[in-house]
Design an enzyme around this catalytic site. Structure first.
Site, PDB file in Angstrom:
ATOM      1  N   THR A  16      -2.396  10.318   7.718  1.00 17.81           N
ATOM      2  CA  THR A  16      -1.859   9.244   8.557  1.00 17.81           C
ATOM      3  C   THR A  16      -0.454   9.560   9.048  1.00 17.81           C
ATOM      4  OG1 THR A  16      -3.219   7.598   7.477  1.00 17.81           O
ATOM      5  CG2 THR A  16      -1.214   6.789   8.504  1.00 17.81           C
ATOM      6  N   SER A  62      -7.340  13.055   4.844  1.00 16.01           N
ATOM      7  CA  SER A  62      -7.469  13.579   3.476  1.00 16.01           C
ATOM      8  C   SER A  62      -8.665  13.012   2.722  1.00 16.01           C
ATOM      9  CB  SER A  62      -6.183  13.370   2.675  1.00 16.01           C
ATOM     10  OG  SER A  62      -6.100  12.080   2.138  1.00 16.01           O
ATOM     11  N   THR A  95      -2.733   9.962   2.396  1.00 19.70           N
ATOM     12  CA  THR A  95      -2.491   9.266   1.120  1.00 19.70           C
ATOM     13  C   THR A  95      -3.760   9.144   0.272  1.00 19.70           C
ATOM     14  OG1 THR A  95      -2.898   7.086   2.102  1.00 19.70           O
ATOM     15  CG2 THR A  95      -0.617   7.874   2.080  1.00 19.70           C
ATOM     16  N   ASP A  96      -4.941   9.209   0.913  1.00 20.32           N
ATOM     17  CA  ASP A  96      -6.174   8.893   0.178  1.00 20.32           C
ATOM     18  C   ASP A  96      -6.444   9.810  -1.012  1.00 20.32           C
ATOM     19  OD1 ASP A  96      -6.664   6.732   1.775  1.00 20.32           O
ATOM     20  OD2 ASP A  96      -8.109   7.741   3.080  1.00 20.32           O
TER      21      ASP A  96
HETATM   22  N1  ASP Z   1      -7.236   8.303   5.556  1.00 22.72           N
HETATM   23  C1  ASP Z   1      -5.847   8.742   5.603  1.00 22.72           C
HETATM   24  C2  ASP Z   1      -5.758  10.078   4.875  1.00 22.72           C
HETATM   25  O1  ASP Z   1      -5.825  10.102   3.691  1.00 22.72           O
HETATM   26  C3  ASP Z   1      -5.007   7.721   4.955  1.00 22.72           C
HETATM   27  C4  ASP Z   1      -3.544   8.039   4.881  1.00 22.72           C
HETATM   28  O2  ASP Z   1      -3.086   9.139   5.092  1.00 22.72           O
HETATM   29  O3  ASP Z   1      -2.781   7.107   4.581  1.00 22.72           O
HETATM   30  O4  ASP Z   1      -5.629  11.087   5.525  1.00 22.72           O
END
Ligand code: ASP
Length: 310
Positions: A16, A62, A95-96
């Protein structure tokens, strides 16, 4: 005093932090992994003063993280850290699965220099974007004299790779460190450290040379748990199972019987807890080893690495 003669390597993998949305007010309907590493760095004016080396290692959401990217990252981080002119490495990430990559890198490398994961809960186009500050804080930590080990910095809070976990699905301050608590805080470009750097015996990159990552799944114990899922996994050739048990790793009797059967058939089975914090402690008569303080996803990585080592 931060070392201004050595560079920080920024390795980008997507997430993200590199995401964009058509509408700046849209915090969920964006597409992750759109901007390249140069654009991420250019969004932080203070980084113009810092010697940086930038590389795009991957460009993905991610949620789709895979072992090939982990292996590339681990090898590249090791190469970079071996250089005298590199103070530390920053990895931009989604973050995932940030906690999984952080744990895997710490377990493989336990680096003597800082490796800092940086991420964002809001895309780069959002009204309240958190990526630029998080990236600046990560570079600050990567330049901290004496810093070592894999860490993550989000919302001004520094987490050890051994403890970090995503604890909120939406808020900007979305990460925690469980019982261990944060390693420190970055405040106005300074680290306020609360406890020691992450330490663990590294398995080394040789662990990656042993072949493919073994298939390990996570299953959960809950009311009405049934054995058929475990039976199907064993039949399909699973090599390891981590069960997220209730409380102190307790298991529904039907699931426990299936897991003991799997263990007898040669599958590695570890008990962790689905509780948000706290360890699983062994007690007399336990037939399945406890994962201690490892979360289910950490225990899965640990079991894969141990199976891989033989
Ligand atoms: N779906 C995103 C990822 O993990 C979520 C994020 O980065 O906050 O790439």
């Amino acid at each position: 005093m931060q070392d201004s003669t050595r560079s920080v390597a920024v390795l980008a993998t997507g997430g993200t932090i590199a995401g964009t949305a058509a509408d700046p007010g849209d915090n969920i309907g964006y597409t992750a992994a759109q901007l390249g590493v140069k654009a991420l760095v250019e969004a932080v004016p203070a980084l113009r003063e810092v010697p940086l080396l930038t590389e795009q290692v991957a460009q993905l959401d991610s949620k789709d993280m895979d072992f090939a990217v982990w292996a590339t990252l681990a090898r590249r981080v090791a190469e970079l850290l071996a250089r005298q002119d590199i103070a530390g490495v920053v990895i931009t990430h989604g973050t995932d699965t940030l906690e999984e990559t952080a744990y895997a890198l710490q377990r493989l490398l336990a680096p003597a220099k800082p490796v800092v994961l940086s991420a964002a809960m809001r895309p780069a186009t959002a009204l309240l974007r958190d990526g630029p500050q998080n990236l600046l804080d990560a570079v600050t930590l990567a330049r901290e004299p004496g810093a070592r080990g894999v860490m993550a910095v989000l919302a001004g809070t520094v987490h050890s790779a051994l403890d970090v976990r995503k604890v909120h699905s939406y808020r900007v301050d979305a990460f925690g460190s469980g019982d261990a608590g944060p390693l420190g805080y970055i405040e106005e470009g300074r680290l306020r450290r609360l406890r020691d750097w992450p330490m663990v015996d590294p398995l080394g990159l040789e662990a990656l040379e042993k072949g493919a990552w073994p298939w390990v799944e996570i299953v959960t114990s809950h009311a009405g748990a049934r054995p058929e899922g475990v039976h199907a996994l064993v039949k399909a050739g699973v090599k390891g199972l981590v069960v997220a048990g209730t409380g102190n790793g307790s298991l529904h009797h039907a699931l426990e019987a299936a897991l003991l059967e799997a263990q007898r058939a040669g599958v590695g089975v570890w008990r962790s807890t689905r509780c948000l914090a706290g360890p699983v402690q062994m007690k007399p008569g336990d037939g399945l080893p406890a994962a201690g303080t490892l979360t289910p996803v950490q225990a899965r990585i640990e079991l894969m690495l141990q199976l891989m080592r033989g």
